[in-house]
Design a protein around this motif. Structure first.
Motif, mmCIF file in Angstrom:
data_model
loop_
_atom_site.group_PDB
_atom_site.id
_atom_site.type_symbol
_atom_site.label_atom_id
_atom_site.label_comp_id
_atom_site.label_asym_id
_atom_site.label_seq_id
_atom_site.Cartn_x
_atom_site.Cartn_y
_atom_site.Cartn_z
ATOM 1 N N LEU A 41 0.827 -1.200 0.000
ATOM 2 C CA LEU A 41 0.000 0.000 0.000
ATOM 3 C C LEU A 41 0.865 1.255 0.000
ATOM 4 O O LEU A 41 2.047 1.216 0.356
ATOM 5 C CB LEU A 41 -0.911 -0.005 1.229
ATOM 6 C CG LEU A 41 -1.826 -1.229 1.356
ATOM 7 C CD1 LEU A 41 -2.568 -1.192 2.690
ATOM 8 C CD2 LEU A 41 -2.812 -1.289 0.198
ATOM 9 N N LEU A 45 -0.926 4.851 3.915
ATOM 10 C CA LEU A 45 -1.651 3.749 4.539
ATOM 11 C C LEU A 45 -0.713 2.869 5.362
ATOM 12 O O LEU A 45 -0.921 1.662 5.498
ATOM 13 C CB LEU A 45 -2.386 2.927 3.485
ATOM 14 C CG LEU A 45 -3.695 3.553 2.981
ATOM 15 C CD1 LEU A 45 -4.219 2.827 1.751
ATOM 16 C CD2 LEU A 45 -4.744 3.550 4.088
ATOM 17 N N GLN A 58 -12.058 -5.630 -5.565
ATOM 18 C CA GLN A 58 -11.721 -4.423 -4.815
ATOM 19 C C GLN A 58 -11.958 -4.628 -3.314
ATOM 20 O O GLN A 58 -12.909 -5.286 -2.905
ATOM 21 C CB GLN A 58 -12.539 -3.220 -5.299
ATOM 22 C CG GLN A 58 -12.161 -2.750 -6.692
ATOM 23 C CD GLN A 58 -12.884 -1.477 -7.104
ATOM 24 O OE1 GLN A 58 -13.872 -1.084 -6.493
ATOM 25 N NE2 GLN A 58 -12.389 -0.833 -8.148
ATOM 26 N N ALA A 60 -11.859 -2.330 0.510
ATOM 27 C CA ALA A 60 -11.833 -1.001 1.120
ATOM 28 C C ALA A 60 -11.140 -1.095 2.467
ATOM 29 O O ALA A 60 -11.160 -2.139 3.132
ATOM 30 C CB ALA A 60 -13.242 -0.445 1.280
ATOM 31 N N ASN A 63 -7.315 4.346 7.165
ATOM 32 C CA ASN A 63 -6.085 4.763 7.823
ATOM 33 C C ASN A 63 -6.465 5.052 9.268
ATOM 34 O O ASN A 63 -7.396 5.814 9.523
ATOM 35 C CB ASN A 63 -5.524 6.016 7.147
ATOM 36 C CG ASN A 63 -4.250 6.531 7.812
ATOM 37 O OD1 ASN A 63 -4.077 6.410 9.020
ATOM 38 N ND2 ASN A 63 -3.382 7.124 7.031
ATOM 39 N N TYR A 70 -10.416 4.140 1.782
ATOM 40 C CA TYR A 70 -9.620 3.979 0.569
ATOM 41 C C TYR A 70 -9.991 2.654 -0.084
ATOM 42 O O TYR A 70 -10.169 1.645 0.601
ATOM 43 C CB TYR A 70 -8.130 3.982 0.897
ATOM 44 C CG TYR A 70 -7.661 5.238 1.595
ATOM 45 C CD1 TYR A 70 -7.140 6.305 0.872
ATOM 46 C CD2 TYR A 70 -7.750 5.353 2.985
ATOM 47 C CE1 TYR A 70 -6.707 7.459 1.514
ATOM 48 C CE2 TYR A 70 -7.318 6.507 3.629
ATOM 49 C CZ TYR A 70 -6.804 7.553 2.891
ATOM 50 O OH TYR A 70 -6.395 8.700 3.527
ATOM 51 N N LEU A 72 -8.882 -0.273 -2.752
ATOM 52 C CA LEU A 72 -7.757 -0.877 -3.466
ATOM 53 C C LEU A 72 -8.278 -1.767 -4.579
ATOM 54 O O LEU A 72 -9.105 -2.653 -4.335
ATOM 55 C CB LEU A 72 -6.909 -1.702 -2.497
ATOM 56 C CG LEU A 72 -5.807 -2.580 -3.117
ATOM 57 C CD1 LEU A 72 -4.683 -1.708 -3.676
ATOM 58 C CD2 LEU A 72 -5.265 -3.573 -2.082
ATOM 59 N N ASP A 73 -7.793 -1.544 -5.795
ATOM 60 C CA ASP A 73 -8.114 -2.422 -6.913
ATOM 61 C C ASP A 73 -7.090 -3.554 -6.939
ATOM 62 O O ASP A 73 -5.873 -3.311 -7.012
ATOM 63 C CB ASP A 73 -8.086 -1.655 -8.232
ATOM 64 C CG ASP A 73 -8.585 -2.497 -9.393
ATOM 65 O OD1 ASP A 73 -7.795 -3.310 -9.900
ATOM 66 O OD2 ASP A 73 -9.755 -2.333 -9.782
ATOM 67 N N LYS A 78 -3.607 -0.574 -7.116
ATOM 68 C CA LYS A 78 -3.582 0.859 -6.827
ATOM 69 C C LYS A 78 -4.846 1.288 -6.091
ATOM 70 O O LYS A 78 -5.898 0.652 -6.207
ATOM 71 C CB LYS A 78 -3.442 1.671 -8.120
ATOM 72 C CG LYS A 78 -2.129 1.438 -8.859
ATOM 73 C CD LYS A 78 -2.028 2.318 -10.090
ATOM 74 C CE LYS A 78 -0.730 2.083 -10.848
ATOM 75 N NZ LYS A 78 0.450 2.437 -10.029
ATOM 76 N N ILE A 79 -4.737 2.379 -5.331
ATOM 77 C CA ILE A 79 -5.897 2.992 -4.701
ATOM 78 C C ILE A 79 -6.662 3.744 -5.785
ATOM 79 O O ILE A 79 -6.124 4.644 -6.426
ATOM 80 C CB ILE A 79 -5.488 3.958 -3.573
ATOM 81 C CG1 ILE A 79 -4.708 3.214 -2.484
ATOM 82 C CG2 ILE A 79 -6.715 4.654 -2.991
ATOM 83 C CD1 ILE A 79 -5.496 2.121 -1.783
ATOM 84 N N HIS A 81 -10.087 4.857 -5.337
ATOM 85 C CA HIS A 81 -11.209 5.660 -4.842
ATOM 86 C C HIS A 81 -10.955 5.977 -3.374
ATOM 87 O O HIS A 81 -10.416 5.154 -2.641
ATOM 88 C CB HIS A 81 -12.504 4.866 -5.002
ATOM 89 C CG HIS A 81 -13.740 5.585 -4.581
ATOM 90 N ND1 HIS A 81 -14.062 6.853 -4.997
ATOM 91 C CD2 HIS A 81 -14.771 5.198 -3.761
ATOM 92 C CE1 HIS A 81 -15.218 7.223 -4.476
ATOM 93 N NE2 HIS A 81 -15.661 6.228 -3.722
ATOM 94 N N ARG A 82 -11.339 7.176 -2.959
ATOM 95 C CA ARG A 82 -11.223 7.523 -1.549
ATOM 96 C C ARG A 82 -12.391 8.417 -1.147
ATOM 97 O O ARG A 82 -12.886 9.208 -1.942
ATOM 98 C CB ARG A 82 -9.882 8.191 -1.239
ATOM 99 C CG ARG A 82 -9.618 9.505 -1.944
ATOM 100 C CD ARG A 82 -8.184 9.954 -1.732
ATOM 101 N NE ARG A 82 -7.247 9.177 -2.523
ATOM 102 C CZ ARG A 82 -5.929 9.233 -2.389
ATOM 103 N NH1 ARG A 82 -5.390 10.030 -1.489
ATOM 104 N NH2 ARG A 82 -5.154 8.503 -3.161
#
Length: 276
Positions: A41, A45, A58, A60, A63, A70, A72-73, A78-79, A81-82
């Motif tokens: 990550l 994170l 995906q 979620a 933090n 956040y 994660l795909d 990669k992240i 969406h947040r």
């Protein structure tokens, strides 16, 4: 596995009348020492503190110090969406149920918001406080309960608990169960881990196929598997070289298991384990 540990575990099972005669009958369904995939990550994170299945391919997560989710795909690693749903705090648990995300702080403050960002962020009152130190949030689809794993004291108003407690919140009626859904008793953990044991839950998840309850503990470096009724079935020690600080656990619908760990000084990690 050392002979002494096996002996303790067998006594543990027999003393609780689980109808089992050996640990072999309850082998963990995952090769916990050999992850099938490792996701590193971003540095922000480093203190990844929770994990939930978000949608196909995906996950979620949170933090620890910020009210931000956040996504994660798993294909691009990669992240993608947040979402900021609250300011700074001590956020420890995250769970997606339908179109809603639930997030909880260690002091018991529970938040709910729509994944489509419709409406407002709701705050739901809970019976917990900072003394309970809520660390894990899961969901049992069959009973319709959110599950709350308490790291510290399991006592709430008018309820005394001798062990580690998991409470339930029924989503349809929006009512908390007055007593814990599951209790892992101190005396039973001592039989397995010894008098100086450490087992402080940091995450909880329900297996989508077996409905077994998986409880992960950063303090104690352990993974405990219980039956749907809460009976302990299997306890695995986690290697610190693989799990620096295990804080989150989640399952994909097919049973693949994911465990997240904080890593000091760099981005946290998420490990994938395919079911055997």
């Amino acid at each position: 596995m050392k002979k002494t540990f096996k002996t303790f575990f067998i006594l543990f099972l027999l003393s609780n009348s689980f109808g089992l005669v050996s640990q072999e009958q309850n082998k963990l369904a995952y090769d916990i020492d050999n992850p099938d995939e490792r996701y590193v990550l971003p540095e922000y994170l480093e203190e990844v503190s929770a994990l939930t299945f978000y949608q196909k391919d995906q996950l979620a997560m949170l933090n620890d110090e910020k009210g931000r989710m956040y996504v994660l795909d798993l294909n691009t690693k990669k992240i993608v969406h947040r979402v900021r749903f609250e300011g700074n705090g001590d956020f420890e648990g995250l769970e997606r149920v339908g179109d809603y995300i639930y997030a909880i702080e260690s002091n018991g403050k529970l938040y709910r918001f729509n994944v489509k960002m419709e409406g407002v962020v709701e705050k739901i009152k809970t019976p917990f406080d900072s003394g309970n130190n809520v660390e894990g949030l899961g969901y049992d689809a069959q009973t319709g309960h959110l599950l709350f794993a308490l790291k510290e004291d399991g006592d709430i108003k008018d309820v005394s608990v001798k062990g580690k407690a998991i409470y339930g919140f029924h989503l349809e009626t929006e009512k908390f169960k007055k007593t814990p859904i599951h209790i892992v008793k101190h005396k039973d953990l001592k039989r397995v881990l010894g008098d100086k044991y450490k087992f402080k839950p940091s995450g909880v998840a329900v297996h989508p196929l077996t409905r077994e309850v998986y409880i992960i503990a950063a303090a104690g470096q352990s993974l405990l598997v219980c039956s749907p009724e809460g009976e302990p079935l299997h306890l695995s020690k986690l290697k610190s070289t693989i799990f620096p600080q295990p804080e989150g656990i989640a399952f994909a619908p097919n049973g693949d298991m994911f465990i997240s760990s904080e890593v000091d000084g760099e981005g946290g990690v998420v490990l994938k384990f395919k079911a055997n």
